[in-house]
Design a protein around this motif. Structure first.
Motif, PDB file in Angstrom:
ATOM      1  N   VAL A   1       0.861  -1.179   0.000  1.00  8.53           N
ATOM      2  CA  VAL A   1       0.000   0.000   0.000  1.00  8.53           C
ATOM      3  C   VAL A   1       0.902   1.234   0.000  1.00  8.53           C
ATOM      4  CG1 VAL A   1      -1.832   1.268   1.188  1.00  8.53           C
ATOM      5  CG2 VAL A   1      -1.754  -1.233   1.319  1.00  8.53           C
ATOM      6  N   PRO A   2       0.957   1.951  -1.139  1.00  6.29           N
ATOM      7  CA  PRO A   2       1.772   3.171  -1.179  1.00  6.29           C
ATOM      8  C   PRO A   2       0.952   4.385  -0.744  1.00  6.29           C
ATOM      9  CG  PRO A   2       1.016   2.616  -3.375  1.00  6.29           C
ATOM     10  CD  PRO A   2       0.501   1.537  -2.449  1.00  6.29           C
ATOM     11  N   ASP A   3       1.613   5.360  -0.107  1.00  7.39           N
ATOM     12  CA  ASP A   3       0.974   6.625   0.228  1.00  7.39           C
ATOM     13  C   ASP A   3       0.920   7.454  -1.051  1.00  7.39           C
ATOM     14  OD1 ASP A   3       1.242   9.637   0.985  1.00  7.39           O
ATOM     15  OD2 ASP A   3       0.470   8.651   2.786  1.00  7.39           O
ATOM     16  N   THR A   4      -0.249   7.977  -1.367  1.00 10.72           N
ATOM     17  CA  THR A   4      -0.447   8.702  -2.627  1.00 10.72           C
ATOM     18  C   THR A   4       0.430   9.933  -2.727  1.00 10.72           C
ATOM     19  OG1 THR A   4      -2.722   7.946  -2.695  1.00 10.72           O
ATOM     20  CG2 THR A   4      -2.184   9.794  -4.089  1.00 10.72           C
ATOM     21  N   PHE A   5       0.598  10.642  -1.629  1.00 10.69           N
ATOM     22  CA  PHE A   5       1.307  11.915  -1.692  1.00 10.69           C
ATOM     23  C   PHE A   5       2.817  11.774  -1.549  1.00 10.69           C
ATOM     24  CE2 PHE A   5      -3.017  12.726  -0.246  1.00 10.69           C
ATOM     25  CZ  PHE A   5      -3.434  13.551  -1.281  1.00 10.69           C
ATOM     26  N   SER A   6       3.278  10.968  -0.610  1.00 11.65           N
ATOM     27  CA  SER A   6       4.720  10.848  -0.386  1.00 11.65           C
ATOM     28  C   SER A   6       5.357   9.732  -1.208  1.00 11.65           C
ATOM     29  CB  SER A   6       5.004  10.586   1.090  1.00 11.65           C
ATOM     30  OG  SER A   6       4.553   9.295   1.468  1.00 11.65           O
ATOM     31  N   ARG A   7       4.541   8.850  -1.764  1.00 11.96           N
ATOM     32  CA  ARG A   7       5.002   7.682  -2.535  1.00 11.96           C
ATOM     33  C   ARG A   7       5.798   6.689  -1.691  1.00 11.96           C
ATOM     34  NH1 ARG A   7       6.738  10.302  -8.315  1.00 11.96           N
ATOM     35  NH2 ARG A   7       4.744  11.289  -8.719  1.00 11.96           N
ATOM     36  N   ARG A   8       5.646   6.768  -0.377  1.00 14.03           N
ATOM     37  CA  ARG A   8       6.303   5.823   0.518  1.00 14.03           C
ATOM     38  C   ARG A   8       5.383   4.633   0.746  1.00 14.03           C
ATOM     39  NH1 ARG A   8       7.993   8.866   5.763  1.00 14.03           N
ATOM     40  NH2 ARG A   8       8.696   6.771   6.225  1.00 14.03           N
ATOM     41  N   VAL A   9       5.973   3.478   1.008  1.00 12.92           N
ATOM     42  CA  VAL A   9       5.187   2.287   1.334  1.00 12.92           C
ATOM     43  C   VAL A   9       4.741   2.430   2.783  1.00 12.92           C
ATOM     44  CG1 VAL A   9       5.269  -0.210   1.681  1.00 12.92           C
ATOM     45  CG2 VAL A   9       6.371   0.812  -0.310  1.00 12.92           C
ATOM     46  N   VAL A  10       3.425   2.386   3.008  1.00 11.14           N
ATOM     47  CA  VAL A  10       2.890   2.537   4.357  1.00 11.14           C
ATOM     48  C   VAL A  10       2.253   1.250   4.884  1.00 11.14           C
ATOM     49  CG1 VAL A  10       2.562   5.032   4.206  1.00 11.14           C
ATOM     50  CG2 VAL A  10       0.742   3.509   3.431  1.00 11.14           C
ATOM     51  N   GLY A  11       2.152   0.238   4.055  1.00  7.16           N
ATOM     52  CA  GLY A  11       1.626  -1.052   4.478  1.00  7.16           C
ATOM     53  C   GLY A  11       2.050  -2.143   3.513  1.00  7.16           C
ATOM     54  N   TRP A  12       2.292  -3.343   4.054  1.00  5.60           N
ATOM     55  CA  TRP A  12       2.666  -4.458   3.188  1.00  5.60           C
ATOM     56  C   TRP A  12       2.303  -5.765   3.877  1.00  5.60           C
ATOM     57  CZ3 TRP A  12       6.097  -7.792   5.450  1.00  5.60           C
ATOM     58  CH2 TRP A  12       6.849  -7.290   6.504  1.00  5.60           C
ATOM     59  N   SER A  13       2.201  -6.801   3.076  1.00 11.58           N
ATOM     60  CA  SER A  13       1.907  -8.137   3.583  1.00 11.58           C
ATOM     61  C   SER A  13       2.451  -9.156   2.594  1.00 11.58           C
ATOM     62  CB  SER A  13       0.391  -8.310   3.751  1.00 11.58           C
ATOM     63  OG  SER A  13       0.086  -9.585   4.241  1.00 11.58           O
ATOM     64  N   ILE A  14       2.971 -10.259   3.115  1.00  8.95           N
ATOM     65  CA  ILE A  14       3.514 -11.341   2.282  1.00  8.95           C
ATOM     66  C   ILE A  14       2.844 -12.637   2.699  1.00  8.95           C
ATOM     67  CG2 ILE A  14       5.581 -12.662   1.687  1.00  8.95           C
ATOM     68  CD1 ILE A  14       7.199 -10.125   2.159  1.00  8.95           C
ATOM     69  N   ASP A  15       2.442 -13.435   1.710  1.00  9.67           N
ATOM     70  CA  ASP A  15       1.789 -14.712   2.004  1.00  9.67           C
ATOM     71  C   ASP A  15       2.059 -15.686   0.867  1.00  9.67           C
ATOM     72  OD1 ASP A  15       0.249 -16.701   3.123  1.00  9.67           O
ATOM     73  OD2 ASP A  15      -1.545 -15.481   3.327  1.00  9.67           O
ATOM     74  N   ALA A  16       1.822 -16.949   1.123  1.00  7.54           N
ATOM     75  CA  ALA A  16       2.042 -17.990   0.121  1.00  7.54           C
ATOM     76  C   ALA A  16       0.923 -18.051  -0.916  1.00  7.54           C
ATOM     77  CB  ALA A  16       2.191 -19.343   0.794  1.00  7.54           C
ATOM     78  N   SER A  17      -0.244 -17.470  -0.599  1.00  5.55           N
ATOM     79  CA  SER A  17      -1.363 -17.507  -1.537  1.00  5.55           C
ATOM     80  C   SER A  17      -2.045 -16.137  -1.601  1.00  5.55           C
ATOM     81  CB  SER A  17      -2.374 -18.577  -1.132  1.00  5.55           C
ATOM     82  OG  SER A  17      -2.860 -18.309   0.168  1.00  5.55           O
ATOM     83  N   PRO A  18      -2.682 -15.827  -2.739  1.00  3.69           N
ATOM     84  CA  PRO A  18      -3.325 -14.522  -2.919  1.00  3.69           C
ATOM     85  C   PRO A  18      -4.739 -14.482  -2.323  1.00  3.69           C
ATOM     86  CG  PRO A  18      -3.499 -15.758  -4.934  1.00  3.69           C
ATOM     87  CD  PRO A  18      -2.696 -16.610  -3.963  1.00  3.69           C
ATOM     88  N   THR A  19      -4.826 -14.405  -1.013  1.00  2.00           N
ATOM     89  CA  THR A  19      -6.122 -14.405  -0.337  1.00  2.00           C
ATOM     90  C   THR A  19      -6.545 -12.982   0.022  1.00  2.00           C
ATOM     91  OG1 THR A  19      -5.092 -14.601   1.829  1.00  2.00           O
ATOM     92  CG2 THR A  19      -5.613 -16.664   0.676  1.00  2.00           C
ATOM     93  N   ALA A  20      -7.773 -12.841   0.453  1.00  2.00           N
ATOM     94  CA  ALA A  20      -8.273 -11.541   0.902  1.00  2.00           C
ATOM     95  C   ALA A  20      -7.489 -11.067   2.123  1.00  2.00           C
ATOM     96  CB  ALA A  20      -9.757 -11.635   1.233  1.00  2.00           C
ATOM     97  N   ALA A  21      -7.036 -11.990   2.954  1.00  2.00           N
ATOM     98  CA  ALA A  21      -6.258 -11.630   4.142  1.00  2.00           C
ATOM     99  C   ALA A  21      -4.948 -10.934   3.763  1.00  2.00           C
ATOM    100  CB  ALA A  21      -5.970 -12.868   4.981  1.00  2.00           C
ATOM    101  N   LEU A  22      -4.376 -11.296   2.641  1.00  2.00           N
ATOM    102  CA  LEU A  22      -3.146 -10.658   2.166  1.00  2.00           C
ATOM    103  C   LEU A  22      -3.365  -9.149   2.022  1.00  2.00           C
ATOM    104  CD1 LEU A  22      -0.243 -11.073   0.873  1.00  2.00           C
ATOM    105  CD2 LEU A  22      -1.448 -11.124  -1.303  1.00  2.00           C
ATOM    106  N   THR A  23      -4.455  -8.773   1.368  1.00  2.00           N
ATOM    107  CA  THR A  23      -4.762  -7.367   1.142  1.00  2.00           C
ATOM    108  C   THR A  23      -5.211  -6.669   2.417  1.00  2.00           C
ATOM    109  OG1 THR A  23      -5.401  -7.896  -1.118  1.00  2.00           O
ATOM    110  CG2 THR A  23      -6.128  -5.793  -0.257  1.00  2.00           C
ATOM    111  N   THR A  24      -6.072  -7.316   3.189  1.00  2.52           N
ATOM    112  CA  THR A  24      -6.562  -6.663   4.399  1.00  2.52           C
ATOM    113  C   THR A  24      -5.465  -6.471   5.435  1.00  2.52           C
ATOM    114  OG1 THR A  24      -7.362  -8.778   5.259  1.00  2.52           O
ATOM    115  CG2 THR A  24      -8.952  -7.402   4.104  1.00  2.52           C
ATOM    116  N   ASN A  25      -4.505  -7.374   5.500  1.00  2.23           N
ATOM    117  CA  ASN A  25      -3.370  -7.194   6.410  1.00  2.23           C
ATOM    118  C   ASN A  25      -2.525  -5.988   6.003  1.00  2.23           C
ATOM    119  OD1 ASN A  25      -4.128  -9.392   7.929  1.00  2.23           O
ATOM    120  ND2 ASN A  25      -2.694 -10.800   6.943  1.00  2.23           N
ATOM    121  N   ALA A  26      -2.296  -5.821   4.709  1.00  2.00           N
ATOM    122  CA  ALA A  26      -1.538  -4.666   4.223  1.00  2.00           C
ATOM    123  C   ALA A  26      -2.286  -3.367   4.514  1.00  2.00           C
ATOM    124  CB  ALA A  26      -1.270  -4.802   2.723  1.00  2.00           C
TER     125      ALA A  26
END
Length: 66
Positions: free
Chosen positions: A6-31
């Motif tokens: 999840v990048p910050d729109t204004f600063s372009r810094r990464v403000v959230g991330w998540s890594i998982d073995a499968s592309p689940t909804a939890a991957l996105t919600t954790n980030a």
């Protein structure tokens, strides 16, 4: 291996991330949860207003698979 970022729109810094073995909804919600927690640390700062980016890799030297 999948990574949601999840990048910050204004600063372009990464403000959230998540890594998982499968592309689940939890991957996105954790980030997004990480981004929201980081966004709440600074008074007066708005929450990230960007959509998470999800990428995958089969390992070093391999192109992402669909």
């Amino acid at each position: 291996m999948y990574c949601a970022v999840v990048p910050d729109t204004f600063s372009r810094r990464v403000v959230g991330w998540s890594i998982d073995a499968s592309p689940t909804a939890a991957l996105t919600t954790n980030a997004l949860a990480m981004a929201m927690a980081i966004g709440n640390r600074s008074p007066g700062r708005a929450a990230p207003s960007s959509t998470p980016i999800t990428a995958c890799s089969s390992g070093p030297g391999h192109s992402p698979s669909a």
